[in-house]
Design a protein around this motif. Structure first.
Motif, PDB file in Angstrom:
ATOM      1  N   GLU A  57      34.898  49.110  22.971  1.00  0.00           N
ATOM      2  CA  GLU A  57      36.277  49.042  22.480  1.00  0.00           C
ATOM      3  C   GLU A  57      37.232  49.726  23.458  1.00  0.00           C
ATOM      4  O   GLU A  57      38.347  49.239  23.686  1.00  0.00           O
ATOM      5  N   TRP A  58      36.801  50.848  24.041  1.00  0.00           N
ATOM      6  CA  TRP A  58      37.635  51.544  25.029  1.00  0.00           C
ATOM      7  C   TRP A  58      37.810  50.686  26.279  1.00  0.00           C
ATOM      8  O   TRP A  58      38.904  50.596  26.842  1.00  0.00           O
ATOM      9  N   ALA A  59      36.748  50.023  26.715  1.00  0.00           N
ATOM     10  CA  ALA A  59      36.836  49.151  27.891  1.00  0.00           C
ATOM     11  C   ALA A  59      37.780  47.983  27.634  1.00  0.00           C
ATOM     12  O   ALA A  59      38.462  47.507  28.554  1.00  0.00           O
ATOM     13  N   ALA A  60      37.838  47.524  26.401  1.00  0.00           N
ATOM     14  CA  ALA A  60      38.717  46.408  26.059  1.00  0.00           C
ATOM     15  C   ALA A  60      40.170  46.825  25.914  1.00  0.00           C
ATOM     16  O   ALA A  60      41.057  45.970  25.815  1.00  0.00           O
ATOM     17  N   THR A  61      40.426  48.126  25.867  1.00  0.00           N
ATOM     18  CA  THR A  61      41.798  48.637  25.821  1.00  0.00           C
ATOM     19  C   THR A  61      42.420  48.477  27.196  1.00  0.00           C
ATOM     20  O   THR A  61      41.808  48.837  28.200  1.00  0.00           O
ATOM     21  N   ASN A  62      43.631  47.940  27.257  1.00  0.00           N
ATOM     22  CA  ASN A  62      44.171  47.663  28.590  1.00  0.00           C
ATOM     23  C   ASN A  62      44.460  48.953  29.354  1.00  0.00           C
ATOM     24  O   ASN A  62      44.697  50.005  28.760  1.00  0.00           O
TER      25      ASN A  62
END
Length: 506
Positions: A57-62
């Motif tokens: 989820e953190w990686a998917a945060t821009n």
């Protein structure tokens, strides 16, 4: 009851169930002020489970939103700077002002990491072939870890965590068990800044914890700072388990004093860089190399006078130049080197052994120590002492001085003091050391350049902070795409469709 320092896992403080603990001392008094748990292998694996679950989820945060979390974190650290400095000073022993510097140098790297949206950009080539575009993207590794030393309990964890988090990784920190409270407090501030729970975890421990991190296949990269033997071990073990490793070890930093140098400037530089933080810095200057006996004699006399004026006392006092060492064992180790220097024939100009502070007789104090006529075969020249000990190793000429720094097994930092631009330029180009100062005694690069030593001071291809950090914590994916036009589709059909030769761009 003695305070127990918790792990920090999944966004909250967690008590250990392992049972093994280590004492955390207050160096100024010698008293045990807290205890820290030493995690079991199962506990470390549970931490990695937590990080692995939180990372996607953190990686998917821009990147821009990730940068905003870092911006808020900086604001919170500045809000709590005095509290953090006092906590750091009370466990490490460095003065309050030095502790604030420790925090500030870490924050400067976080400031650099706010540029993640730019630093993570890939490359793009349009029209690489007929209807073909090629582009690259930087993607996070996943779960990464930092194993950090006692001497910079704020700075080095932030050097490791900042780029890792900005790049979209989850980060597991195993700080030193000697001064673990500040890393836990930093983790709490990251959560307050908006970092999702589980993205930054702190687990305390010893070799069992380290080996679990090194062998768990879910940890994709490890950063380390400490002694050279351990750096070599971590580098080799990490590589054997398919991980990236960025490991920095010991140092023996020289300061070359040319005959034309400003001696006032040199003495100030050596006093500050040699004795600051009780010499417990990987970038401390521990060897002064005056070129020629005339300046060597003058330097020795001036340093002896200044050393006697240094004030050593409790870390929280306002009027001390440096405080205690981190543990009693550290004092005993440095005292052993002092005796070894005497036994090997060096001239002892100032002896810091047996130093006590009134009212703090059980503190871990060592007075400033100064040797002259040190030769390159002596242990106090060859080995990292990591204490308030400065040695003068005389060189007959410039080439000998250059060779001393270049031939030493450590290649972390070096400095030259001179008014001669040609000599400085030649030295910077030829010396076999990773970081060079010209009339600068502690050549720690600013955050947007990289930090790293050579030879037995550093293991791994990429350095700390700067652009190298983002390369280390990301993997590059390259995409070759084709959206053929009608003409290209017709040409392909006329050629028979399938091709059995390697693709080329013509």
């Amino acid at each position: 009851m003695t305070r127990m320092i918790p792990h920090f896992i999944g966004g909250t403080a967690v008590e250990s169930s392992g049972g093994r603990v280590a004492d955390v001392f207050e160096p100024s008094t010698g008293a045990v002020q807290a205890r820290v748990p030493l995690a079991t292998a199962d506990e470390v694996r549970a931490v990695i489970d937590n990080a692995e679950a939180a990372q996607p989820e953190w990686a998917a945060t821009n990147p821009q939103k990730r940068a905003r979390v870092l911006m808020k974190f900086i604001e919170l650290v500045h809000r709590d700077r005095d509290e953090l400095a006092r906590l750091l000073s009370s466990e490490h022993g460095k003065t309050l002002e030095d502790a604030k510097g420790d925090i500030q140098r870490g924050i400067e790297v976080i400031e650099f990491c706010i540029g993640a949206p730019h630093l993570l950009k890939g490359e793009y080539s349009t029209g690489a072939g007929a209807g073909i575009d090629v582009y690259s993207m930087r993607q996070p590794l996943g779960v990464v870890a930092g194993i950090t030393p006692f001497n910079f309990p704020a700075m080095i964890p932030l050097w490791k965590a900042g780029p890792a988090l900005a790049a979209g990784n989850a980060f597991v920190l195993k700080p030193s068990e000697r001064d673990p409270s500040v890393p836990v407090r930093l983790a709490e501030l990251f959560i307050e800044a908006g970092l999702p729970a589980g993205v930054f975890n702190v687990v305390h421990g010893d070799k069992e914890a380290v080996d679990t991190i090194l062998t768990d296949p879910r940890v994709r990269a490890v950063g380390f700072v400490g002694s050279t033997p351990i750096a070599e071990y971590i580098y080799a073990t990490a590589a054997a388990h398919g991980k990236r490793a960025q490991c920095f070890g010991g140092a023996k930093n020289h300061l070359i004093v040319m005959p034309d140098a400003d001696l006032d400037q040199v003495v100030d530089a050596l006093i500050g860089s040699g004795y600051g933080s009780a010499g417990e810095r990987c970038m401390a200057i521990s060897v002064a190399v005056p070129v020629g006996d005339e300046i060597a004699d003058a330097l020795a006399a001036r340093l002896t006078e200044r050393v006697r004026e240094l004030k050593v006392g409790p870390s929280l006092a306002d009027d001390v130049d440096y405080g205690p060492l981190v543990t009693r064992a550290a004092v005993e180790r440095v005292e052993g080197y002092i005796q070894q220097g005497i036994d090997e024939g060096a001239t002892l100009l100032a002896d810091g052994r047996g130093f006590t502070v009134e009212g703090h007789e059980d503190g871990f104090y060592l007075g400033p120590t100064l040797f002259d006529h040190v030769t390159t075969d002596m242990a106090i020249y060859r080995e990292e002492i990591f204490g308030p000990v400065l040695v003068i190793a005389r060189a007959p000429d410039y080439e000998h001085a250059l060779a001393m720094a270049s031939d030493h097994e450590y290649g972390n930092g070096v400095a030259i003091f001179t008014r001669d631009g040609d000599a400085a330029r030649d030295f910077a180009a030829r010396v076999n050391v990773g970081m060079v100062g010209v009339n600068v005694p502690i050549p720690v690069p600013i955050a947007y350049f990289t930090f790293g030593g050579w030879k037995n001071s550093g293991f791994g291809d990429l350095n700390q902070h700067g652009a190298d950090a983002f390369r280390f914590y990301t993997k590059t994916k390259t995409v070759t795409s084709r959206w053929p036009s009608g003409i290209l589709r017709q040409a392909q059909a006329e050629s028979g469709g399938a091709s059995f030769v390697i693709p080329t761009m013509h």
